[in-house]
Design a protein around this motif. Structure first.
Motif, PDB file in Angstrom:
ATOM      1  N   ARG A 166       0.198  -1.560  -0.014  1.00  0.00           N
ATOM      2  CA  ARG A 166       0.330  -0.512  -0.545  1.00  0.00           C
ATOM      3  C   ARG A 166       1.069   0.904   0.265  1.00  0.00           C
ATOM      4  O   ARG A 166       1.670   1.566   1.377  1.00  0.00           O
ATOM      5  CB  ARG A 166      -0.900   0.214   1.114  1.00  0.00           C
ATOM      6  CG  ARG A 166      -2.141  -0.831   1.134  1.00  0.00           C
ATOM      7  CD  ARG A 166      -2.188  -1.104   2.280  1.00  0.00           C
ATOM      8  NE  ARG A 166      -3.708   0.250   3.314  1.00  0.00           N
ATOM      9  CZ  ARG A 166      -3.950   0.937   1.952  1.00  0.00           C
ATOM     10  NH1 ARG A 166      -5.005  -0.213   1.494  1.00  0.00           N
ATOM     11  NH2 ARG A 166      -5.210   1.788   2.717  1.00  0.00           N
ATOM     12  N   VAL A 167       1.231   1.466  -1.698  1.00  0.00           N
ATOM     13  CA  VAL A 167       2.075   3.190  -1.464  1.00  0.00           C
ATOM     14  C   VAL A 167       0.570   4.022  -1.777  1.00  0.00           C
ATOM     15  O   VAL A 167       0.175   4.291  -2.252  1.00  0.00           O
ATOM     16  CB  VAL A 167       2.939   3.260  -2.449  1.00  0.00           C
ATOM     17  CG1 VAL A 167       3.806   4.356  -2.917  1.00  0.00           C
ATOM     18  CG2 VAL A 167       3.608   1.907  -2.414  1.00  0.00           C
ATOM     19  N   ALA A 168       1.073   5.522  -0.581  1.00  0.00           N
ATOM     20  CA  ALA A 168       0.363   6.801  -0.876  1.00  0.00           C
ATOM     21  C   ALA A 168       1.253   7.698  -2.055  1.00  0.00           C
ATOM     22  O   ALA A 168       2.284   7.402  -1.346  1.00  0.00           O
ATOM     23  CB  ALA A 168      -0.061   7.240   0.366  1.00  0.00           C
ATOM     24  N   GLU A 223      -4.501   5.906   7.394  1.00  0.00           N
ATOM     25  CA  GLU A 223      -5.290   5.363   6.366  1.00  0.00           C
ATOM     26  C   GLU A 223      -4.925   3.991   6.203  1.00  0.00           C
ATOM     27  O   GLU A 223      -5.653   3.307   5.074  1.00  0.00           O
ATOM     28  CB  GLU A 223      -5.430   6.261   5.570  1.00  0.00           C
ATOM     29  CG  GLU A 223      -6.718   7.376   5.476  1.00  0.00           C
ATOM     30  CD  GLU A 223      -7.166   7.929   3.996  1.00  0.00           C
ATOM     31  OE1 GLU A 223      -6.279   8.294   3.325  1.00  0.00           O
ATOM     32  OE2 GLU A 223      -7.986   9.719   4.947  1.00  0.00           O
ATOM     33  N   GLY A 224      -3.579   4.020   6.500  1.00  0.00           N
ATOM     34  CA  GLY A 224      -3.002   2.853   6.203  1.00  0.00           C
ATOM     35  C   GLY A 224      -1.420   2.639   5.241  1.00  0.00           C
ATOM     36  O   GLY A 224      -1.143   1.469   4.553  1.00  0.00           O
ATOM     37  N   ALA A 225      -1.130   4.044   5.009  1.00  0.00           N
ATOM     38  CA  ALA A 225      -0.004   3.539   3.522  1.00  0.00           C
ATOM     39  C   ALA A 225       1.229   3.204   3.925  1.00  0.00           C
ATOM     40  O   ALA A 225       1.424   3.211   5.900  1.00  0.00           O
ATOM     41  CB  ALA A 225       0.436   4.925   2.968  1.00  0.00           C
ATOM     42  N   GLU A 226       1.448   2.541   3.624  1.00  0.00           N
ATOM     43  CA  GLU A 226       2.986   1.746   4.321  1.00  0.00           C
ATOM     44  C   GLU A 226       4.385   1.988   3.873  1.00  0.00           C
ATOM     45  O   GLU A 226       5.035   1.878   4.272  1.00  0.00           O
ATOM     46  CB  GLU A 226       3.169  -0.136   3.573  1.00  0.00           C
ATOM     47  CG  GLU A 226       1.865  -0.949   4.584  1.00  0.00           C
ATOM     48  CD  GLU A 226       1.998  -2.098   2.939  1.00  0.00           C
ATOM     49  OE1 GLU A 226       1.420  -2.837   4.157  1.00  0.00           O
ATOM     50  OE2 GLU A 226       1.839  -2.245   2.502  1.00  0.00           O
ATOM     51  N   LEU A 227       4.231   2.901   2.873  1.00  0.00           N
ATOM     52  CA  LEU A 227       5.215   3.626   2.435  1.00  0.00           C
ATOM     53  C   LEU A 227       4.629   5.382   1.545  1.00  0.00           C
ATOM     54  O   LEU A 227       3.044   4.820   1.443  1.00  0.00           O
ATOM     55  CB  LEU A 227       6.013   2.659   1.076  1.00  0.00           C
ATOM     56  CG  LEU A 227       6.854   3.714   0.547  1.00  0.00           C
ATOM     57  CD1 LEU A 227       8.520   2.589   0.555  1.00  0.00           C
ATOM     58  CD2 LEU A 227       7.007   4.519  -0.430  1.00  0.00           C
ATOM     59  N   VAL A 228       5.120   6.001   1.799  1.00  0.00           N
ATOM     60  CA  VAL A 228       4.648   7.512   1.283  1.00  0.00           C
ATOM     61  C   VAL A 228       5.566   7.958   0.141  1.00  0.00           C
ATOM     62  O   VAL A 228       7.047   8.036   0.455  1.00  0.00           O
ATOM     63  CB  VAL A 228       3.751   8.261   2.015  1.00  0.00           C
ATOM     64  CG1 VAL A 228       3.193  10.016   1.795  1.00  0.00           C
ATOM     65  CG2 VAL A 228       3.337   8.142   3.500  1.00  0.00           C
ATOM     66  N   ILE A 229       5.140   8.740  -0.854  1.00  0.00           N
ATOM     67  CA  ILE A 229       6.301   8.957  -1.419  1.00  0.00           C
ATOM     68  C   ILE A 229       5.483  10.551  -1.774  1.00  0.00           C
ATOM     69  O   ILE A 229       4.431  10.450  -2.015  1.00  0.00           O
ATOM     70  CB  ILE A 229       6.192   8.307  -3.298  1.00  0.00           C
ATOM     71  CG1 ILE A 229       6.766   7.102  -3.452  1.00  0.00           C
ATOM     72  CG2 ILE A 229       7.057   9.271  -4.344  1.00  0.00           C
ATOM     73  CD1 ILE A 229       6.980   5.834  -4.494  1.00  0.00           C
ATOM     74  N   VAL A 277       9.243   7.253   4.026  1.00  0.00           N
ATOM     75  CA  VAL A 277       8.990   8.103   3.373  1.00  0.00           C
ATOM     76  C   VAL A 277       9.504   8.386   2.553  1.00  0.00           C
ATOM     77  O   VAL A 277      10.945   9.507   2.977  1.00  0.00           O
ATOM     78  CB  VAL A 277       8.250   9.300   4.093  1.00  0.00           C
ATOM     79  CG1 VAL A 277       8.157  11.412   3.280  1.00  0.00           C
ATOM     80  CG2 VAL A 277       7.029   8.868   5.412  1.00  0.00           C
ATOM     81  N   LEU A 278       9.690   8.778   1.211  1.00  0.00           N
ATOM     82  CA  LEU A 278       9.964   9.363   0.122  1.00  0.00           C
ATOM     83  C   LEU A 278      10.527  10.671  -0.320  1.00  0.00           C
ATOM     84  O   LEU A 278       8.816  11.001  -0.812  1.00  0.00           O
ATOM     85  CB  LEU A 278      10.732   8.663  -0.933  1.00  0.00           C
ATOM     86  CG  LEU A 278      11.726   7.325  -0.655  1.00  0.00           C
ATOM     87  CD1 LEU A 278      11.072   6.007  -2.111  1.00  0.00           C
ATOM     88  CD2 LEU A 278      12.115   7.209  -0.560  1.00  0.00           C
ATOM     89  N   GLY A 279      11.268  11.266  -0.470  1.00  0.00           N
ATOM     90  CA  GLY A 279      10.727  12.924  -1.687  1.00  0.00           C
ATOM     91  C   GLY A 279      11.177  12.717  -2.920  1.00  0.00           C
ATOM     92  O   GLY A 279      12.347  12.826  -2.786  1.00  0.00           O
ATOM     93  N   ALA A 280      10.666  12.266  -4.085  1.00  0.00           N
ATOM     94  CA  ALA A 280      10.882  12.300  -4.539  1.00  0.00           C
ATOM     95  C   ALA A 280      11.350  13.387  -5.537  1.00  0.00           C
ATOM     96  O   ALA A 280      11.382  14.605  -5.389  1.00  0.00           O
ATOM     97  CB  ALA A 280       9.671  11.609  -6.054  1.00  0.00           C
ATOM     98  N   PRO A 281      12.750  13.215  -6.057  1.00  0.00           N
ATOM     99  CA  PRO A 281      13.687  13.799  -7.336  1.00  0.00           C
ATOM    100  C   PRO A 281      12.771  14.038  -7.990  1.00  0.00           C
ATOM    101  O   PRO A 281      11.632  13.450  -8.838  1.00  0.00           O
ATOM    102  CB  PRO A 281      14.900  13.391  -7.344  1.00  0.00           C
ATOM    103  CG  PRO A 281      14.939  12.359  -6.940  1.00  0.00           C
ATOM    104  CD  PRO A 281      13.638  11.590  -6.318  1.00  0.00           C
ATOM    105  N   GLY A 282      13.358  15.006  -9.193  1.00  0.00           N
ATOM    106  CA  GLY A 282      12.497  15.218 -10.419  1.00  0.00           C
ATOM    107  C   GLY A 282      12.673  14.534 -11.302  1.00  0.00           C
ATOM    108  O   GLY A 282      11.362  13.834 -12.110  1.00  0.00           O
ATOM    109  N   CYS A 283      13.624  13.916 -11.049  1.00  0.00           N
ATOM    110  CA  CYS A 283      13.662  12.240 -12.220  1.00  0.00           C
ATOM    111  C   CYS A 283      12.941  11.466 -11.885  1.00  0.00           C
ATOM    112  O   CYS A 283      12.763  10.396 -13.314  1.00  0.00           O
ATOM    113  CB  CYS A 283      15.105  12.440 -12.326  1.00  0.00           C
ATOM    114  SG  CYS A 283      15.623  11.424 -10.779  1.00  0.00           S
ATOM    115  N   ALA A 284      12.360  11.268 -10.442  1.00  0.00           N
ATOM    116  CA  ALA A 284      11.170  10.246 -10.492  1.00  0.00           C
ATOM    117  C   ALA A 284      10.077  10.158 -11.294  1.00  0.00           C
ATOM    118  O   ALA A 284       9.377   9.249 -11.649  1.00  0.00           O
ATOM    119  CB  ALA A 284      10.744  10.254  -9.187  1.00  0.00           C
ATOM    120  N   ARG A 285      10.013  11.356 -11.794  1.00  0.00           N
ATOM    121  CA  ARG A 285       8.674  11.809 -12.790  1.00  0.00           C
ATOM    122  C   ARG A 285       9.293  10.875 -13.735  1.00  0.00           C
ATOM    123  O   ARG A 285       7.780  10.868 -14.828  1.00  0.00           O
ATOM    124  CB  ARG A 285       8.082  12.877 -13.404  1.00  0.00           C
ATOM    125  CG  ARG A 285       7.781  14.137 -11.707  1.00  0.00           C
ATOM    126  CD  ARG A 285       7.345  15.137 -12.221  1.00  0.00           C
ATOM    127  NE  ARG A 285       7.387  15.828 -11.222  1.00  0.00           N
ATOM    128  CZ  ARG A 285       6.064  16.811 -10.842  1.00  0.00           C
ATOM    129  NH1 ARG A 285       5.444  15.377 -10.915  1.00  0.00           N
ATOM    130  NH2 ARG A 285       6.325  16.811  -8.803  1.00  0.00           N
TER     131      ARG A 285
END
Length: 544
Positions: A166-168, A223-229, A277-285
């Motif tokens: 479960r990823v938010a 709400e049950g997220a196991e990982l957040v991006i 919790v991962l703060g995504a870099p721009g390249c993750a898009r």
């Protein structure tokens, strides 16, 4: 094991080192020589044969390979039956490969006869994927050496199954960020998660501010997220920036900001309770592999990632370029002194208008179409303004008299739009960051739209091409980073750059545009009539 030329009288039971073709028989390499093979060789005139002869304490290659592969195989690894001294190992499930370099080096250091090859440690693998191969080089190897290598390798190779499901995905937003950008990012992210069996359980957005993001992080975890991006509207450049500050205020912690992997430098790793919790870099898009993938796959397998783990990723961390990143490396594209030029295409023959009418010279709101367009461009920040002429060049120049523009004549205008685009791009000053490509037959365009397009350009966020949209329709003008100039200049015929937009879709930013200014070009009498009906009479406002 003995190896060399053996007399036929003493070769029975030895292993043929090379293939031998005889009349009516082929003795294959690796064949155990029996009475029939010896007789056939003797009948063909051979007196000796190159072969390997086992000694006491030797194991034949397949037996040795089987023992070694069984020893190497750890959790979730399947061993294949050996053949010609090789035994392959496969992932029994999707997950993250564990192939520690030091242990593999020790195994391969026992003797040159014994080898193990694997992909890199901590790589994501699919069920059934080849993850290792044990190869015994000679036809036989000492039982002592096999035992020594096997003792170093119990469970050396394993697969840690993916377990987080479960990823938010959370977005922070700033004005001008199109909903389509968010939708594309969600699609790319779901494709990344699919091999791990994970799903986006919750997607939400908020303003790019600490308070709203803090509350949203708490909500999705509750709400049950196991990982957040978190995809921030702006790159994370400091621990006091919006995303890390919101995480800390939510009760979480920042483990690491920044990584020695390029692309992927601007990654944030943190935790909110037990939830990564991962703060995504721009390249993750972008769907292409980058440093974000390396950390994400480990977390999905439940493998703890520390700051020190990320610090060790530098060796091998220089990855291939992706379109949504600065180029060349280290050059700040947005930092050129010249800003953006405007290239106005005004060389066409107006063939669809019929009757010899030049659409660019038709009057809309009392002003020639081309002059309305150029006045709108001059009302924006784009400089210099380059107008590419061709057909009726003298009359077009006359229509622009008194305006501070540079005329670029395209003598090859008859070959199509591509040649005019190339001529205009070639005239852009060297210090410009890029060019705003404007169609000369769009009389309802306004300067405010052009400045909004310029504002949306953000190389640090991977936005190198900007264009206006309304619903599913894309309009003009289009802002192009200088990095795409070679491709624009290579176009041929009467085509625009539509296929380049598709090719570099992850680098395209879209802004919403109201009205018809970005979409109505007066190619036909009907379109001209509509422009006449919608256009306001000319005022002193140069915004067009």
């Amino acid at each position: 094991m003995k190896f060399g030329s053996l007399p036929l009288d003493g070769a029975e039971g030895a292993i043929a080192a090379h293939a031998v073709r005889l009349e009516g028989m082929v003795i294959k390499k690796g064949t155990r020589l029996g009475a029939d093979e010896i007789a056939a060789l003797r009948a063909a005139g051979y007196r000796d044969v190159v072969a390997a002869q086992l000694e006491e304490g030797d194991l034949v290659e397949d037996a040795a390979a089987m023992i070694l592969a069984d020893a190497v195989a750890g959790a979730q690894v399947r061993v294949d039956r050996p053949f010609t001294g090789r035994s392959n190992l496969y992932a029994a499930c999707a997950g993250v490969l564990r192939a520690p370099r030091a242990a593999i080096d020790a195994f391969n250091g026992v003797d040159e006869a014994i080898t193990l090859a694997t992909p890199p440690d901590l790589r994501a693998v699919a069920e059934g994927e080849l993850i290792g191969t044990v190869k015994v080089i000679p036809y036989a190897v000492s039982e002592r050496l096999v035992a020594k290598a096997a003792a170093l390798a119990p469970g050396l190779l394993s697969v840690t199954p993916f377990r987080l499901r479960r990823v938010a995905v959370v977005f922070t937003l700033l004005p001008g960020l199109s909903d389509k950008v968010t939708a594309k990012t969600l699609a790319v992210t779901q494709a990344r998660l699919a091999p791990a069996g994970a799903q986006i359980c919750h997607s939400a957005s908020c303003a790019h501010e600490v308070g709203p993001l803090r509350n949203l992080l708490r909500d999705v975890v509750a709400e049950g997220a196991e990982l957040v991006i978190v995809f921030g509207a702006s790159a994370i450049v400091d621990r006091r920036d919006v995303v890390p500050s919101a995480l800390v205020e939510a009760g979480g912690q920042v483990i690491r900001l920044g990584m020695p992997v390029d692309p992927g430098n601007l990654l944030l790793l943190g935790r909110l309770g037990d939830v990564p919790v991962l703060g995504a870099p721009g390249c993750a898009r972008s769907p292409k592999e980058n440093g974000f993938d390396w950390v994400l796959t480990r977390l999905l397998a439940g493998i703890e990632v520390t700051s020190a783990d990320i610090a060790r990723l530098g060796a091998g961390g220089l990855l291939a370029d992706i379109p949504s990143r600065p180029s060349p490396r280290g050059a700040a594209e947005g930092g050129r002194a010249g800003g953006f030029a405007a290239v106005v295409l005004a060389a066409g023959r107006s063939s669809r208008m019929g009757g010899g009418v030049n659409k660019l010279l038709a009057r809309v709101g009392g002003v020639p179409v081309i002059r309305r367009v150029v006045e709108a461009v001059l009302g924006s920040r784009a400089r210099p303004v380059l107008v590419v002429t061709g057909h009726d060049s003298d009359r077009v120049a006359e229509a622009l008299e008194g305006l501070p523009v540079q005329l670029v004549h395209n003598a090859d205008y008859g070959s199509g739009m591509a040649s005019s685009l190339a001529a205009g791009i070639a005239a852009v000053p060297e210090d410009a960051s890029g060019a705003l490509v404007v169609l000369g037959d769009m009389p309802l365009m306004r300067a405010t739209l052009l400045d909004r397009i310029l504002d949306a350009y953000a190389p640090e966020e991977g936005r190198f091409v900007v264009l206006p949209v309304s619903g599913a329709a894309r309009g003009h003008p289009v802002l192009w980073s200088r990095r795409y100039f070679p491709e624009l200049m290579a176009l041929k015929g009467d085509v625009g750059a539509r296929h380049l937009l598709a090719q570099h879709h992850e680098a395209v930013a879209e802004i919403d545009a109201d009205g018809e200014g970005a979409f109505l070009d007066v190619d036909t009498p009907e379109a001209l009539a509509r422009a006449l009906a919608l256009a306001a009479p000319r005022t002193e406002d140069a915004g067009g």
